[in-house]
Structures are given as C-alpha cells and as structure tokens.
Design a protein around this motif. Structure first.
Motif, PDB file in Angstrom:
ATOM      1  N   UNK A 197       0.835  -1.206   0.000  1.00  0.00           N
ATOM      2  CA  UNK A 197       0.000   0.000   0.000  1.00  0.00           C
ATOM      3  C   UNK A 197       0.867   1.253   0.000  1.00  0.00           C
ATOM      4  N   UNK A 198       1.978   1.247   0.744  1.00  0.00           N
ATOM      5  CA  UNK A 198       2.863   2.408   0.763  1.00  0.00           C
ATOM      6  C   UNK A 198       3.543   2.615  -0.584  1.00  0.00           C
ATOM      7  N   UNK A 199       3.822   1.534  -1.301  1.00  0.00           N
ATOM      8  CA  UNK A 199       4.457   1.665  -2.606  1.00  0.00           C
ATOM      9  C   UNK A 199       3.555   2.399  -3.591  1.00  0.00           C
ATOM     10  N   UNK A 200       2.242   2.273  -3.424  1.00  0.00           N
ATOM     11  CA  UNK A 200       1.334   2.998  -4.307  1.00  0.00           C
ATOM     12  C   UNK A 200       1.434   4.500  -4.095  1.00  0.00           C
ATOM     13  N   UNK A 201       1.954   4.918  -2.926  1.00  0.00           N
ATOM     14  CA  UNK A 201       2.133   6.340  -2.654  1.00  0.00           C
ATOM     15  C   UNK A 201       3.420   6.848  -3.287  1.00  0.00           C
ATOM     16  N   UNK A 202       4.500   6.085  -3.161  1.00  0.00           N
ATOM     17  CA  UNK A 202       5.797   6.534  -3.685  1.00  0.00           C
ATOM     18  C   UNK A 202       5.931   6.277  -5.175  1.00  0.00           C
ATOM     19  N   UNK A 203       4.997   5.507  -5.760  1.00  0.00           N
ATOM     20  CA  UNK A 203       4.999   5.269  -7.199  1.00  0.00           C
ATOM     21  C   UNK A 203       3.609   5.545  -7.768  1.00  0.00           C
ATOM     22  N   UNK A 204       3.119   6.775  -7.683  1.00  0.00           N
ATOM     23  CA  UNK A 204       1.750   7.073  -8.156  1.00  0.00           C
ATOM     24  C   UNK A 204       1.668   6.967  -9.664  1.00  0.00           C
ATOM     25  N   UNK A 205       0.461   6.606 -10.142  1.00  0.00           N
ATOM     26  CA  UNK A 205       0.271   6.439 -11.581  1.00  0.00           C
ATOM     27  C   UNK A 205      -0.403   7.630 -12.230  1.00  0.00           C
ATOM     28  N   UNK A 206      -0.762   8.635 -11.451  1.00  0.00           N
ATOM     29  CA  UNK A 206      -1.377   9.812 -12.047  1.00  0.00           C
ATOM     30  C   UNK A 206      -1.185  11.003 -11.121  1.00  0.00           C
ATOM     31  N   UNK A 207      -1.233  12.180 -11.703  1.00  0.00           N
ATOM     32  CA  UNK A 207      -1.101  13.403 -10.919  1.00  0.00           C
ATOM     33  C   UNK A 207      -2.457  13.859 -10.419  1.00  0.00           C
ATOM     34  N   UNK A 208      -2.431  14.899  -9.577  1.00  0.00           N
ATOM     35  CA  UNK A 208      -3.659  15.464  -9.001  1.00  0.00           C
ATOM     36  C   UNK A 208      -4.474  14.393  -8.299  1.00  0.00           C
ATOM     37  N   UNK A 209      -3.793  13.464  -7.624  1.00  0.00           N
ATOM     38  CA  UNK A 209      -4.476  12.386  -6.920  1.00  0.00           C
ATOM     39  C   UNK A 209      -4.317  12.581  -5.414  1.00  0.00           C
ATOM     40  N   UNK A 210      -5.333  12.184  -4.659  1.00  0.00           N
ATOM     41  CA  UNK A 210      -5.295  12.227  -3.205  1.00  0.00           C
ATOM     42  C   UNK A 210      -5.317  10.798  -2.689  1.00  0.00           C
ATOM     43  N   UNK A 211      -4.472  10.505  -1.732  1.00  0.00           N
ATOM     44  CA  UNK A 211      -4.446   9.178  -1.146  1.00  0.00           C
ATOM     45  C   UNK A 211      -4.331   9.308   0.360  1.00  0.00           C
ATOM     46  N   UNK A 212      -4.893   8.343   1.052  1.00  0.00           N
ATOM     47  CA  UNK A 212      -4.746   8.282   2.497  1.00  0.00           C
ATOM     48  C   UNK A 212      -4.854   6.842   2.926  1.00  0.00           C
ATOM     49  N   UNK A 213      -4.068   6.499   3.923  1.00  0.00           N
ATOM     50  CA  UNK A 213      -4.070   5.134   4.415  1.00  0.00           C
ATOM     51  C   UNK A 213      -3.493   5.119   5.817  1.00  0.00           C
ATOM     52  N   UNK A 214      -3.782   4.050   6.521  1.00  0.00           N
ATOM     53  CA  UNK A 214      -3.196   3.800   7.837  1.00  0.00           C
ATOM     54  C   UNK A 214      -2.231   2.632   7.689  1.00  0.00           C
ATOM     55  N   UNK A 215      -1.060   2.752   8.312  1.00  0.00           N
ATOM     56  CA  UNK A 215      -0.076   1.688   8.212  1.00  0.00           C
ATOM     57  C   UNK A 215       0.627   1.526   9.558  1.00  0.00           C
ATOM     58  N   UNK A 216       1.342   0.412   9.680  1.00  0.00           N
ATOM     59  CA  UNK A 216       2.023   0.090  10.935  1.00  0.00           C
ATOM     60  C   UNK A 216       3.535   0.103  10.720  1.00  0.00           C
ATOM     61  N   UNK A 217       4.249   0.589  11.740  1.00  0.00           N
ATOM     62  CA  UNK A 217       5.711   0.564  11.700  1.00  0.00           C
ATOM     63  C   UNK A 217       6.210  -0.124  12.971  1.00  0.00           C
ATOM     64  N   UNK A 218       7.387  -0.675  12.858  1.00  0.00           N
ATOM     65  CA  UNK A 218       8.022  -1.339  13.997  1.00  0.00           C
ATOM     66  C   UNK A 218       9.141  -0.438  14.479  1.00  0.00           C
ATOM     67  N   UNK A 219       9.006   0.097  15.687  1.00  0.00           N
ATOM     68  CA  UNK A 219      10.026   0.978  16.274  1.00  0.00           C
ATOM     69  C   UNK A 219      11.260   0.173  16.664  1.00  0.00           C
ATOM     70  N   UNK A 220      12.418   0.833  16.867  1.00  0.00           N
ATOM     71  CA  UNK A 220      13.648   0.097  17.207  1.00  0.00           C
ATOM     72  C   UNK A 220      13.496  -0.827  18.402  1.00  0.00           C
ATOM     73  N   UNK A 221      12.686  -0.462  19.369  1.00  0.00           N
ATOM     74  CA  UNK A 221      12.506  -1.302  20.547  1.00  0.00           C
ATOM     75  C   UNK A 221      11.512  -2.423  20.359  1.00  0.00           C
ATOM     76  N   UNK A 222      10.944  -2.581  19.135  1.00  0.00           N
ATOM     77  CA  UNK A 222       9.972  -3.634  18.864  1.00  0.00           C
ATOM     78  C   UNK A 222       8.536  -3.191  18.987  1.00  0.00           C
ATOM     79  N   UNK A 223       8.299  -1.955  19.413  1.00  0.00           N
ATOM     80  CA  UNK A 223       6.934  -1.453  19.589  1.00  0.00           C
ATOM     81  C   UNK A 223       6.257  -1.305  18.229  1.00  0.00           C
TER      82      UNK A 223
END
Length: 822
Positions: free
Chosen positions: A198-224
């Motif tokens: 899903x994040x790759x669709x943000x960094x590689x968009x297929x068209x201009x003038x587009x709006x995107x929003x999403x929720x994603x999860x990250x793993x912090x250095x401590x494992x959180x």
C-alpha cells in the motif's frame, strides 16, 4: 512541538471549532498559538453569519482570505486566514482555522499541507466521537486533544527519489535524523511487510492530481508496533506527469487494536490465506466478522469500473436487504452502478473506513442495511480500491476507536485477498465473464403474464457450467420459454450454451413450430463435432388461448402450480438429449393452461446433488410452489434458490405466471392473388375489416401503408403474399409476408424524378414503428399505427376471420392454430 508543526504550514495560530448540538454554530474547542492577541479568534462562529469560516463550511471546501477581505477582523495588522471544514454535510464535524500574521497569504504547498492536516484532524475527531458543546478556554488542560500534534510533513521528488522529511516524521518512525539518507527505502524498512504494497502505491503514483490516504504500521527500534496515518497529494509537472508528492504523517494511536482484535485479525489472515475464489474470500469475511461485531448484515462486493458486483450477502434471505442489494437472486447479474449510491461512492473515492451512527440520513439502498449503524469498508489493494464491505446493525450501535482499528485492518487484508483470488482464478473469471455475456440480462415484458428467472453459478470448484434460459416473444401472441443444460463445467460448456441459446432463439423467431426448433438445434449440435451434449425443455405458450406445446430433450419436465394451489408435473413425452442422434424425434405434447397457473422450469442443479435424490428434490420444489403466493413470482423464485448455499452444479430457474389476455387481440388474414388489381382488393379487404372493428379515424393511414407494403411484395418477390391485420388495444399492426428472404432497404435519399423508393418512406411517415423479421422461407414486413382506444367488438364482426377468396366475398370464421408439425 506545536510551534514546529504549524511553522511548517506557515501558520502561527491554529484552532479547532466543533459543531454545537443545535447545529447552527461552531464553538471553539481547542487552540494553539497566541489566540488571545490582537489577531485572536472569536469563541463562536454562526454558520449562517457572514464569515469566511461559515462560508467554508457551507461550501464544503477551504476558504483562504487576507486582511482586505477580513475587514474589521484584520484590524490588528496584516493577517492571512484559512478556514478548512472538517467533514462534509450532512456529517460536518467542525472547522480548522489557521492564521498567519502577515498579508502574504499561504503558498500553494502550505495550502496543500494544511488541507491534508485538516483531513487528519477530521479522522481523529470522528474516531474519538468528539463533540464539544461549550467553549473551551484557551490553554485549559481540560479540553480534549483535538489538534494532532504528533506528526510532520514530507516532500518526495519522484524524478530523483529524494525525500525531504521533517524531524517530527523521523521521530514517529524511530529514525535518528543523523541516520536518514534522504531515500524512501530507508523509511519503508520501518513498515510492517504487509503494509509495504500500500505504501508503494504512494511513492509510485500512476497519475497526478491524486489524493491518497491510508493507515499503516511501523516497527520501532525497541519492537513497539505503532499505527500511523498518512495523507498525501500528488502534484503534476508541466507535462502533466506526477512530479512531487506532498504528505502529512501523524500518530494514529486510536487505531491500536486490543489483544482480542489482534487475535481476530490473525485468524482472519490465516483463513484468507486458504481462500482461492472470490466467494471463498467473501465467506471468510462474513464468518470472521459477523459474530465478533454482533452485526445484523454483511455485504461484500467487488468494484469493476463504476459498478459494484455483489459476491455475498448475509443473511441470504431476500427480505433482509433493500431492493438494490437483492440482485444476487435476480435474473440480472448481481451488479449496480456506484453512482446510484453517492455515500458509498464518496467513501470509495476517499478510501478510508466510514462509520455512520444511528439516525444518519442515507440513501434507501444503504439506510436499510444498517438503521442502527453502518460501517463502509473500502477494500484497498495495489494502490486502488478493489471492492467494498458493508456492515450493518439493526439495533443502536455506537462506534469506538477500537472498532475502527479492527475494520481498518480487516479492509486491507480482504482487499489483498480479493486481488490474490483474481490472480489465482483468472481462467474462471474469463469463463464467468463469457457466461455473463451469453445469458439474458433482462426478461421481456409479456402481455398476459409475468416471467422471472434466477441463475446461481456453482460454488464448488473453479469451472462454470452450461445452464441457460430464455424467454422469446413470438408472433400471434405466443411466447417461448426455454431452459437447458450443457454437459460438463468448462469454458467449452459455456460456449456451447451460448450457441444453443442463439440457435434456438433464431429458429423460434423464424416461426418454426416447437418440435422443429428443437430438431434443428439437435442437428446443429451434432454437426459441431463436439463431445458435449445438451438437455433442453421448450414451451410454446399461446397467451391468448392458454395452450402450451411442450418439447422435452432429455431435460426435466415443467412443473405447473394450478390456481387452486395444486402442483403437478404433467406427463411430457421426451426425446434424447441434443447432440446425440442426428435424426432424433422430439414429440410434441399439448397442455391446457388456465389463468393463474404458474409454469416452473428448472435445471437439475436445483433438485439433485450428491446428497439429494432427484425425487426428493422435485418434491421439495413442488412443496415450495404449493405454499407460495403466485402474486409475486419473483419472491417464489427467491425462495427456490435462497437455500442453495453450497452448490456442486449451476442452478437455473425460469417461472412464468399466466394471467390470460384481458383485451384479446383480433386478427384478420388475406391471401393476396397476383392480379393487376391485387392492391385494390387488399385495400377493400382492409377497409371492410377496420370498419367492422370500429376503426374509422385511422383508416386512410392504414390503407396507404397496405398499398405500399403489398405493392413492394408483389413487385419485388415471387410466390405467395399474405396480408395480416391485428388490432390490439391502442395499436393496429399491418404485416405482409412474402417468400423472399431479402430484407427491404429504405432509400437514403429519393430524387424528385425517381419512380421508386418512396414506399418505405411513406410507411415510416404514417406509422409509429416498422421493421422486417425473417420467417421460414421468407420474411415479414410490418408496421404499427396508433389508434384511439375503443371497446372490443362483439361477436359476428369478422374478428379472427380469414378471407382467401381474393375478391372479398364472404369471410369465413377461423382460428389460426398454427399447425405444429415438421
């Protein structure tokens, strides 16, 4: 931290106003910056007042103003103001107001960032269900944290891949500023692997003038494990291609799931891993969500272009759903335009979970799904929306932040599973698309009866079958009902099915009797040199007389539900399946049908399976028909197929309720002799017949049409010519049959000196419609003329008469039974 966030946006003061319970004003709920200074903000804005904030909320879009436009409000010195509505009517939540202490206004990038930040604020506000009814004193610790302060911005240059990120985003991701090299890959390494596509669709968009929003999860250095929200806008360059991505990343801790929800998501993920078909994915969603959420209804639908294709409705009873969602049981394939459901279309466009509390005014197609609460889950995959899941409650249901977390996580998993099922099942989808294109999408309206059909594909295995049905209006008030089944489950079976349906329809329209139609179809299938055979039942029903001629080729006989409720399977002599013997005989059986009778044609997938004997299945169908209300054939068909949950074979049902003709057409026929004065005799016959029927005002137009049609037939064809007149309610049909298969051609233009080519132009001018249809060994050219409504003529008026004398001497009463023989 607050100062750093708004400094990036170019704002020095920010405030959130929320909608009061009265709904007529906005009240200050939280502010950041020097809101008490000379550029301070008022505690209340009236929505009906002349302010930039009220204008923005009424218009549903941001408003940007400077000191000159603010008037007295900007008396403290140069100032620029932005008002960004949170949510949209009828679900307006409030307004984000930002102030800049100069008159230069906000730049284009700053406006884009602020609009994204407003979306983030609205999402948090909705998730927390924040409604503040009293003004909050600026700086008071008791005010709810409505302004998302844990977040920052980034700018991604697509051509170089360079990413400029502020320190707040790096802090959220757990990346030390000194270790960040400006590459996107460094940040993607922090994301949970399931969320990377899903994040790759943000960094590689297929068209201009587009709006995107999403929720994603990250793993912090401590494992959180941390939930983050991303909102971005793609900006195009001079050539229109995507050039830059502006984004806002914020903390989305309100999405953090509970241990029970984590366990549920893990079970759902494991179950979806084993789902290989779209139906399997839909079934897993229902089984995993309905009980934990206590939901009343769940619907899953794919998004194909601008259409929603329903894959599963639970519960399966038709009465549990609004009419727009019952198409799973209809003859039309289960789909609907998303444009007919604007709330649903808006949620798909925004791409995030939408929760609608009890009492929300929604369109009828959605209101009936969740009167106590409705959740709309767009299903994302590969940077686009592939479907939607609807969850509804009858009882009052209040949504909490934890539930949004569960639904958001579920949506991502289901979207990926749908895409995977399509990839695994490409051949099945192709065959299904072929089958959809070969079956009728709608059934014709019939005078004197109502026909409905249901078709459900098999749910076991990936191949499709060859069941088909058709309703064919014929001439002289007849209609043909056809149902059949091609052997096997494959794309080849679906192809043969389409060929058989087309062939039978063509033979029937040509005017062949039922036994000849089936015999021709049999010889055609034998000549195809295929190993497949087909079964078929063909019913030719005279809607005026109530007589049915039935031919059976290795298929189940029709079932009749009589007006008194008695259900029977008449003895119908049958022949072998189609495609077995080239010279097979198909006997014809005549059955009388009284008004109020229901004729039911089914395929063996409804009445026979590995766990159901044919005799038991037929008895069950008879019992359903016996206890049904014939006033609604659609409900009867729904009841027949609703219980077929796990199917080893396709199921097809075709029902017709015969009501009889309230106003029966009257007919007259004339055999045209090839004499010099043939047209004169045809006109005399027509005039005499119309006067007997009480038609006077339209006689001249009818005589002109008869003259032209009969003249064309005599001049351009050989053999027998016949004139047919039919009066039905408010229209007169004039038809001329001849022995030439060549259709008439209307001239595009006629020169004043031309001696021909005007006939069809005159026919077109005096009639409401005209055309040509092929008949066995020739054709029929017809036209219809609108006539004034009148009482049906009494006995002895010549209706239904045929005069073959050629000179108009003495019509003989005769009923045309259309001899059924080969």
């Amino acid at each position: 931290m607050t100062g750093q966030i708004f400094a990036t946006f170019g704002a020095e003061i920010a405030a959130v106003y929320v909608l009061a319970d009265s709904g007529d004003e906005l009240r200050l709920a939280e502010a950041a910056g020097d809101a008490r200074g000379p550029h301070g903000l008022p505690p209340v804005y009236a929505l009906s007042g002349p302010s930039a904030v009220a204008d923005a909320c009424r218009a549903g879009r941001p408003r940007w103003v400077t000191s000159e436009e603010l008037g007295p409000a900007g008396a403290g010195g140069p100032v620029s103001l932005g008002a960004l509505p949170l949510g949209m009517a009828p679900q307006l939540l409030g307004c984000l107001v930002v102030v800049r202490k100069d008159g230069d206004g906000f730049g284009a990038d700053q406006r884009a960032f602020l609009e994204l930040y407003a979306d983030q604020t609205a999402a948090g506000l909705e998730a927390a269900a924040a409604r503040v009814t009293a003004p909050v004193q600026v700086g008071s610790p008791t005010g709810p944290p409505l302004l998302p302060l844990r977040g920052g911005t980034f700018v991604l240059t697509l051509r170089t891949g360079r990413m400029d990120v502020d320190t707040q985003v790096l802090h959220l991701l757990g990346v030390p500023p000194a270790d960040f090299d400006g590459q996107v890959s460094t940040l993607l390494e922090r994301a949970v692997p399931d969320d990377v596509p899903a994040l790759m669709s943000v960094v590689e968009p297929d068209r201009s003038d587009a709006h995107q929003q999403l929720a994603f999860r990250i793993r912090r250095p401590g494992g959180e494990l941390r939930w983050l929200g991303l909102r971005c806008r793609v900006l195009g360059g001079p050539d229109g291609r995507p050039e830059r991505v502006l984004g806002v990343v914020g903390d989305a801790s309100y999405l953090r799931p509970t241990p029970d929800e984590v366990s549920l998501v893990q079970r759902l993920s494991a179950a979806l891993a084993g789902a290989t078909t779209i139906r399997d994915v839909s079934r897993v969603v229902v089984e995993s969500l309905r009980a934990p959420l206590g939901a009343t209804r769940i619907a899953v639908a794919e998004l194909e272009g601008d259409r929603l294709v329903v894959t599963l409705l639970d519960p399966p009873q038709p009465d549990a759903w609004p009419g727009a969602w019952r198409s799973e049981w209809r003859s039309e394939w289960p789909d609907a335009s998303s444009h007919t459901l604007p709330t649903l279309e808006s949620a798909l466009r925004e791409g995030h979970v939408a929760l609608w509390p009890p009492g929300t005014p929604l369109e009828p197609g959605l209101a009936g799904i969740g009167p106590g609460g409705l959740a709309i889950l767009p299903l994302p995959a590969d940077g686009r929306m592939v479907g939607v899941c609807l969850v509804g409650w009858d009882g009052e249901h209040r949504f909490g932040p934890e539930e949004r977390s569960l639904l958001t996580a579920t949506a991502g998993l289901v979207g990926q599973a749908l895409t995977r099922a399509h990839a695994l099942n490409a051949g099945h989808e192709l065959a299904t698309m072929l089958q959809r294109s070969l079956l009728p999408r709608k059934l014709p309206e019939l005078p004197g009866g109502e026909a409905v059909a249901r078709y459900l594909p098999a749910t076991v295995g990936l191949e499709v079958g060859g069941d088909w049905y058709d309703v064919i209006p014929l001439s002289d008030g007849h209609v043909a009902l056809v149902i059949g089944d091609v052997q096997g489950h494959s794309a080849g079976a679906a192809t043969i099915m389409g060929q058989m349906r087309t062939a039978i329809r063509a033979y029937a329209v040509e005017g062949h009797p039922p036994d000849v139609v089936v015999a021709h179809a049999n010889r055609l299938l034998v000549g195809m040199e295929t190993d497949l055979f087909a079964t078929c039942t063909y019913v030719d029903l005279d809607m005026e007389e109530g007589l049915a001629w039935i031919v059976r080729a290795g298929h189940l006989p029709p079932l009749l539900r009589l007006p008194d409720g008695t259900t029977e399977a008449p003895e119908i002599e049958g022949g072998p399946p189609l495609g077995v013997l080239a010279e097979a005989e198909y006997p014809l059986t005549e059955v009388g049908v009284s008004p109020g009778t229901l004729i039911a044609l089914v395929t063996d997938g409804l009445v026979e399976s590995a766990s159901l004997r044919l005799e038991d299945g037929m008895r069950a169908v008879c019992a359903t028909l016996r206890g049904a209300d014939p006033a609604d054939p659609g409900r009867i068909a729904d009841g027949l197929v609703a219980g077929t949950r796990r199917r080893d074979d396709d199921v097809a049902v075709l029902l017709l309720r015969y009501d009889g003709m309230r106003v029966r057409p009257i007919r007259a026929r004339w055999a045209v002799w090839r004499l010099p004065d043939a047209v004169m005799h045809a006109r005399r016959f027509t005039g005499r017949t119309l006067r007997g029927w009480g038609v006077t005002e339209e006689v001249d137009m009818a005589l002109l049409a008869v003259s032209e049609l009969v003249t064309n037939a005599i001049a351009h064809t050989q053999g027998e010519v016949r004139l047919d007149l039919t009066l039905a309610a408010d229209r007169l049909r004039i038809a001329v049959n001849d022995a030439s298969p060549r259709a008439p051609v209307k001239s595009a233009s006629v020169d004043w000196e031309a001696t021909g080519g005007r006939g069809l132009l005159l026919v077109e001018a005096v009639s409401t419609s005209w055309g040509s249809v092929p008949l066995s060994g020739g054709k029929q050219v017809w036209c219809e003329i609108a006539v004034s409504p009148r009482e049906p003529p009494g006995d002895g008026d010549g209706s239904g008469a045929e005069d073959r004398s050629g000179d108009g001497a003495g019509p003989r009463p005769r009923r045309d039974r259309r001899r059924r023989s080969r």
